[in-house]
Design a protein around this motif. Structure first.
Motif, PDB file in Angstrom:
ATOM      1  N   ALA A   1       0.836  -1.208   0.000  1.00  0.00           N
ATOM      2  CA  ALA A   1       0.000   0.000   0.000  1.00  0.00           C
ATOM      3  C   ALA A   1       0.869   1.256   0.000  1.00  0.00           C
ATOM      4  O   ALA A   1       0.580   2.225  -0.712  1.00  0.00           O
ATOM      5  CB  ALA A   1      -0.932  -0.007   1.205  1.00  0.00           C
ATOM      6  N   LYS A   2       1.937   1.233   0.778  1.00  0.00           N
ATOM      7  CA  LYS A   2       2.831   2.392   0.860  1.00  0.00           C
ATOM      8  C   LYS A   2       3.509   2.654  -0.492  1.00  0.00           C
ATOM      9  O   LYS A   2       3.590   3.793  -0.953  1.00  0.00           O
ATOM     10  CB  LYS A   2       3.887   2.139   1.941  1.00  0.00           C
ATOM     11  CG  LYS A   2       4.775   3.300   2.231  1.00  0.00           C
ATOM     12  CD  LYS A   2       5.703   2.984   3.392  1.00  0.00           C
ATOM     13  CE  LYS A   2       6.622   4.134   3.692  1.00  0.00           C
ATOM     14  NZ  LYS A   2       7.528   3.835   4.811  1.00  0.00           N
ATOM     15  N   VAL A   3       3.973   1.585  -1.140  1.00  0.00           N
ATOM     16  CA  VAL A   3       4.640   1.738  -2.439  1.00  0.00           C
ATOM     17  C   VAL A   3       3.649   2.219  -3.498  1.00  0.00           C
ATOM     18  O   VAL A   3       3.967   3.090  -4.303  1.00  0.00           O
ATOM     19  CB  VAL A   3       5.313   0.411  -2.860  1.00  0.00           C
ATOM     20  CG1 VAL A   3       5.790   0.465  -4.302  1.00  0.00           C
ATOM     21  CG2 VAL A   3       6.475   0.102  -1.939  1.00  0.00           C
TER      22      VAL A   3
ATOM     23  N   SER B   1       2.956   5.877  -2.984  1.00  0.00           N
ATOM     24  CA  SER B   1       4.113   6.654  -3.424  1.00  0.00           C
ATOM     25  C   SER B   1       4.141   6.752  -4.950  1.00  0.00           C
ATOM     26  O   SER B   1       4.410   7.821  -5.509  1.00  0.00           O
ATOM     27  CB  SER B   1       5.391   5.992  -2.916  1.00  0.00           C
ATOM     28  OG  SER B   1       6.513   6.638  -3.431  1.00  0.00           O
ATOM     29  N   ARG B   2       3.842   5.627  -5.620  1.00  0.00           N
ATOM     30  CA  ARG B   2       3.825   5.619  -7.078  1.00  0.00           C
ATOM     31  C   ARG B   2       2.738   6.555  -7.611  1.00  0.00           C
ATOM     32  O   ARG B   2       2.954   7.288  -8.567  1.00  0.00           O
ATOM     33  CB  ARG B   2       3.598   4.196  -7.587  1.00  0.00           C
ATOM     34  CG  ARG B   2       3.845   4.038  -9.073  1.00  0.00           C
ATOM     35  CD  ARG B   2       3.618   2.612  -9.560  1.00  0.00           C
ATOM     36  NE  ARG B   2       4.559   1.688  -8.974  1.00  0.00           N
ATOM     37  CZ  ARG B   2       4.210   0.579  -8.323  1.00  0.00           C
ATOM     38  NH1 ARG B   2       2.951   0.264  -8.197  1.00  0.00           N
ATOM     39  NH2 ARG B   2       5.112  -0.214  -7.828  1.00  0.00           N
ATOM     40  N   MET B   3       1.570   6.553  -6.971  1.00  0.00           N
ATOM     41  CA  MET B   3       0.476   7.427  -7.410  1.00  0.00           C
ATOM     42  C   MET B   3       0.841   8.902  -7.170  1.00  0.00           C
ATOM     43  O   MET B   3       0.528   9.769  -7.983  1.00  0.00           O
ATOM     44  CB  MET B   3      -0.813   7.097  -6.666  1.00  0.00           C
ATOM     45  CG  MET B   3      -1.449   5.803  -7.075  1.00  0.00           C
ATOM     46  SD  MET B   3      -1.965   5.849  -8.789  1.00  0.00           S
ATOM     47  CE  MET B   3      -1.155   4.401  -9.412  1.00  0.00           C
TER      48      MET B   3
ATOM     49  N   GLU C   1       3.821  10.172  -7.186  1.00  0.00           N
ATOM     50  CA  GLU C   1       4.795  10.555  -8.244  1.00  0.00           C
ATOM     51  C   GLU C   1       4.076  10.798  -9.565  1.00  0.00           C
ATOM     52  O   GLU C   1       4.369  11.740 -10.276  1.00  0.00           O
ATOM     53  CB  GLU C   1       5.820   9.439  -8.435  1.00  0.00           C
ATOM     54  CG  GLU C   1       6.906   9.410  -7.409  1.00  0.00           C
ATOM     55  CD  GLU C   1       7.903   8.285  -7.677  1.00  0.00           C
ATOM     56  OE1 GLU C   1       8.004   7.827  -8.842  1.00  0.00           O
ATOM     57  OE2 GLU C   1       8.558   7.870  -6.722  1.00  0.00           O
ATOM     58  N   ARG C   2       3.146   9.909  -9.869  1.00  0.00           N
ATOM     59  CA  ARG C   2       2.469   9.956 -11.168  1.00  0.00           C
ATOM     60  C   ARG C   2       1.526  11.145 -11.270  1.00  0.00           C
ATOM     61  O   ARG C   2       1.474  11.830 -12.281  1.00  0.00           O
ATOM     62  CB  ARG C   2       1.696   8.658 -11.398  1.00  0.00           C
ATOM     63  CG  ARG C   2       1.128   8.533 -12.797  1.00  0.00           C
ATOM     64  CD  ARG C   2       0.463   7.203 -13.021  1.00  0.00           C
ATOM     65  NE  ARG C   2       1.451   6.142 -12.968  1.00  0.00           N
ATOM     66  CZ  ARG C   2       1.167   4.859 -12.774  1.00  0.00           C
ATOM     67  NH1 ARG C   2      -0.069   4.481 -12.603  1.00  0.00           N
ATOM     68  NH2 ARG C   2       2.113   3.970 -12.746  1.00  0.00           N
ATOM     69  N   TYR C   3       0.744  11.379 -10.204  1.00  0.00           N
ATOM     70  CA  TYR C   3      -0.301  12.398 -10.272  1.00  0.00           C
ATOM     71  C   TYR C   3      -0.032  13.617  -9.392  1.00  0.00           C
ATOM     72  O   TYR C   3      -0.819  14.545  -9.378  1.00  0.00           O
ATOM     73  CB  TYR C   3      -1.659  11.784  -9.898  1.00  0.00           C
ATOM     74  CG  TYR C   3      -2.052  10.653 -10.814  1.00  0.00           C
ATOM     75  CD1 TYR C   3      -2.383  10.899 -12.140  1.00  0.00           C
ATOM     76  CD2 TYR C   3      -2.068   9.350 -10.360  1.00  0.00           C
ATOM     77  CE1 TYR C   3      -2.729   9.867 -12.996  1.00  0.00           C
ATOM     78  CE2 TYR C   3      -2.425   8.302 -11.207  1.00  0.00           C
ATOM     79  CZ  TYR C   3      -2.740   8.573 -12.515  1.00  0.00           C
ATOM     80  OH  TYR C   3      -3.090   7.544 -13.356  1.00  0.00           O
ATOM     81  N   GLY C   4       1.049  13.593  -8.636  1.00  0.00           N
ATOM     82  CA  GLY C   4       1.399  14.733  -7.802  1.00  0.00           C
ATOM     83  C   GLY C   4       0.460  14.986  -6.652  1.00  0.00           C
ATOM     84  O   GLY C   4       0.319  16.095  -6.187  1.00  0.00           O
ATOM     85  N   ARG C   5      -0.209  13.943  -6.183  1.00  0.00           N
ATOM     86  CA  ARG C   5      -1.163  14.099  -5.078  1.00  0.00           C
ATOM     87  C   ARG C   5      -0.662  13.440  -3.854  1.00  0.00           C
ATOM     88  O   ARG C   5      -0.064  12.471  -3.779  1.00  0.00           O
ATOM     89  CB  ARG C   5      -2.519  13.498  -5.433  1.00  0.00           C
ATOM     90  CG  ARG C   5      -3.153  14.222  -6.575  1.00  0.00           C
ATOM     91  CD  ARG C   5      -4.457  13.593  -6.935  1.00  0.00           C
ATOM     92  NE  ARG C   5      -4.911  14.169  -8.179  1.00  0.00           N
ATOM     93  CZ  ARG C   5      -5.939  13.723  -8.847  1.00  0.00           C
ATOM     94  NH1 ARG C   5      -6.629  12.715  -8.408  1.00  0.00           N
ATOM     95  NH2 ARG C   5      -6.309  14.282  -9.953  1.00  0.00           N
TER      96      ARG C   5
END
Length: 107
Positions: A94-96, A99-101, A103-107
């Motif tokens: 869940a943490k990864v 973090s990926r989201m 990075e991708r969407y800046g939220r």
């Protein structure tokens, strides 16, 4: 006397979501392959039957890719895999993903 407004009936039907269920989880064929199962057996034999994060023993262990496959991690490199209990694996995943989201969407 002013005219009264009439309420319109909704144009869309209401769906009873109590009967809806998510689609069944589909297992990635890699995780049922002979190569993966053999590697997991080797890791449990070498490292013991305990979570490498919290130390819980005699629980189901998951092979967790430290550097996830989606991020370019190696599938069968023992140095990229640690044995985690279900709780630790869920928290880490869940943490990864969060973090990926971010990075991708800046939220």
């Amino acid at each position: 006397m002013a005219p009264r407004l009439k309420c319109l009936s909704p144009g869309l039907a209401t769906i009873d979501t109590r009967i809806a269920s998510p689609p069944p989880k589909r297992v990635d064929p890699f995780y049922v392959s002979k190569a993966w199962r053999d590697l997991m057996r080797q890791l449990v034999t070498a490292r013991g039957n305990a979570c490498q994060q919290c130390g819980r023993s005699d629980v189901r262990l998951f092979g967790d890719h430290i550097h996830e496959l989606k991020d370019g991690g190696s599938q069968l490199d023992p140095a990229n895999i640690r044995l985690l209990c279900g709780s630790c694996h869920t928290k880490k995943t869940a943490k990864v993903r969060a973090s990926r989201m971010k990075e991708r969407y800046g939220r």
